[in-house]
Design a protein around this motif. Sequence first.
Motif, PDB file in Angstrom:
ATOM      1  N   LEU A   1     -20.730  53.440  62.758  1.00 47.02           N
ATOM      2  CA  LEU A   1     -20.410  54.729  63.389  1.00 47.02           C
ATOM      3  C   LEU A   1     -21.188  55.857  62.718  1.00 47.02           C
ATOM      4  O   LEU A   1     -21.784  56.714  63.393  1.00 47.02           O
ATOM      5  N   THR A   2     -21.188  55.839  61.392  1.00 53.21           N
ATOM      6  CA  THR A   2     -21.840  56.908  60.632  1.00 53.21           C
ATOM      7  C   THR A   2     -23.360  56.781  60.657  1.00 53.21           C
ATOM      8  O   THR A   2     -24.077  57.762  60.907  1.00 53.21           O
ATOM      9  N   ARG A   3     -23.840  55.570  60.425  1.00 54.01           N
ATOM     10  CA  ARG A   3     -25.284  55.353  60.315  1.00 54.01           C
ATOM     11  C   ARG A   3     -26.009  55.641  61.622  1.00 54.01           C
ATOM     12  O   ARG A   3     -27.126  56.187  61.622  1.00 54.01           O
TER      13      ARG A   3
ATOM     14  N   ARG B   1     -15.130  59.779  65.663  1.00 54.76           N
ATOM     15  CA  ARG B   1     -15.675  60.739  64.690  1.00 54.76           C
ATOM     16  C   ARG B   1     -15.037  62.103  64.902  1.00 54.76           C
ATOM     17  O   ARG B   1     -14.994  62.633  66.017  1.00 54.76           O
ATOM     18  N   ARG B   2     -14.513  62.673  63.813  1.00 57.02           N
ATOM     19  CA  ARG B   2     -13.896  64.002  63.839  1.00 57.02           C
ATOM     20  C   ARG B   2     -14.564  64.869  62.772  1.00 57.02           C
ATOM     21  O   ARG B   2     -14.137  64.895  61.626  1.00 57.02           O
ATOM     22  N   GLY B   3     -15.641  65.548  63.129  1.00 59.91           N
ATOM     23  CA  GLY B   3     -16.352  66.333  62.130  1.00 59.91           C
ATOM     24  C   GLY B   3     -16.895  65.424  61.043  1.00 59.91           C
ATOM     25  O   GLY B   3     -17.702  64.543  61.296  1.00 59.91           O
ATOM     26  N   ASN B   4     -16.406  65.614  59.815  1.00 60.75           N
ATOM     27  CA  ASN B   4     -16.828  64.765  58.695  1.00 60.75           C
ATOM     28  C   ASN B   4     -15.868  63.608  58.461  1.00 60.75           C
ATOM     29  O   ASN B   4     -16.060  62.831  57.525  1.00 60.75           O
ATOM     30  N   GLY B   5     -14.845  63.508  59.292  1.00 51.89           N
ATOM     31  CA  GLY B   5     -13.863  62.446  59.122  1.00 51.89           C
ATOM     32  C   GLY B   5     -13.839  61.487  60.296  1.00 51.89           C
ATOM     33  O   GLY B   5     -14.601  61.630  61.264  1.00 51.89           O
TER      34      GLY B   5
END
Length: 396
Positions: free
Chosen positions: A329-331, A361-365
Amino acid sequence: MLGVSGGIAAYKSADLVRRLKDQGAQVKVVMTGGAQTFVTPLTFQALSGEPVHTDLLDADAEAAMGHIELARWADLLLIAPASADLLARMATGMANDLLSTVVLATSAPVAVAPAMNQQMWAHAATQDNIAQLAGRGVQVWGPAAGSQACGEVGLGRMLEPMELVERVMAQFAEKILAGKRVVITAGPTREAIDPVRYLSNHSSGKMGFALAEAAAQAGADVVLVSGPVSLPTPVGCLRVDVDSAEEMKAAVMSAVADSDVFIACAAVADYRAEKIADQKIKKKTDTLTLNLIKNPDILAEVSALSKRPYCVGFAAETEQVLTHAEDKLTRKKLDMIFANDVSRSDIGFGCENNAITALIRRGNGVEQQDLPAQPKRTLARALIQLIAKEYTPHHG
């Protein structure tokens, strides 16, 4: 409500009742006298869990006004099979048995699934009757072409139960994606080694096809890019068949430019043969070395577009499922990812059920939502609802 008229296709209607029940529908069955010569009312009663209605003048049915009560109860009246005789009686407005009377008395939408000999279907009288019914708002579902019980081949077969179920469910689906264009990938890819061999995986495509079906029912304009699977195209979807990852990438990039949502459900092979042999590789040695090169990451490339759609990925994992899913998700800078444990025998590749953990994904979380094991079609509708709720357009 399901109306069953006389014809050999009535045996399929028993399966139709079961599949509608699987989708959570309450089904009451009305049978003509002709239908009862092919399938007994007891069969439909056992499958539906409801009394089966057969008689117009039944003194025990709602003070002899059973047809009115039935007509008021129905949210949809589907007649499957709809024989040539019943269609003719409907077209002329006759009410000489319970089913034809309910047709006149109901204010619910009416759909018919014709089933008859191909010559009977082609006859001008039948076509006139169908035209009249369609002009009055009756939905005509089918017929399909193929071999018939009489031995002839042509148009006249009743649509298969699952296609009828799809059409029924579409009647009641909230159009939460109306006006949106959704591109979905499904199934495996095949990476050729030589003219007869390939690298692939166990993906059946069922989850991706269920998502395409649910998105179409939700009102979306759906492009389904599918690897090689043996599944019928969901109603209302444009299907593009591909084999390799490179072919899938080309099809996706062609379709995704003006899309709102991209759902990467396909199990795309990570690697392909560096060189495809021109001829079949012969078994001459005890070992064989293949040089593999990395395939394109279709989801990452779509996510990196300057004007990209809302991007949803899948993480089919066998261990550390959520850890790997969150990394993906992040990458890849995705908006949402659906993680599932394919090592489980009850929800792995090829199973009818699936269980998903959605990571949003919620902003940085990251927010986590768990969806328990359930039939893939049911789960797909829940996932589409979640995507529609979370969707926000991206403009660069």
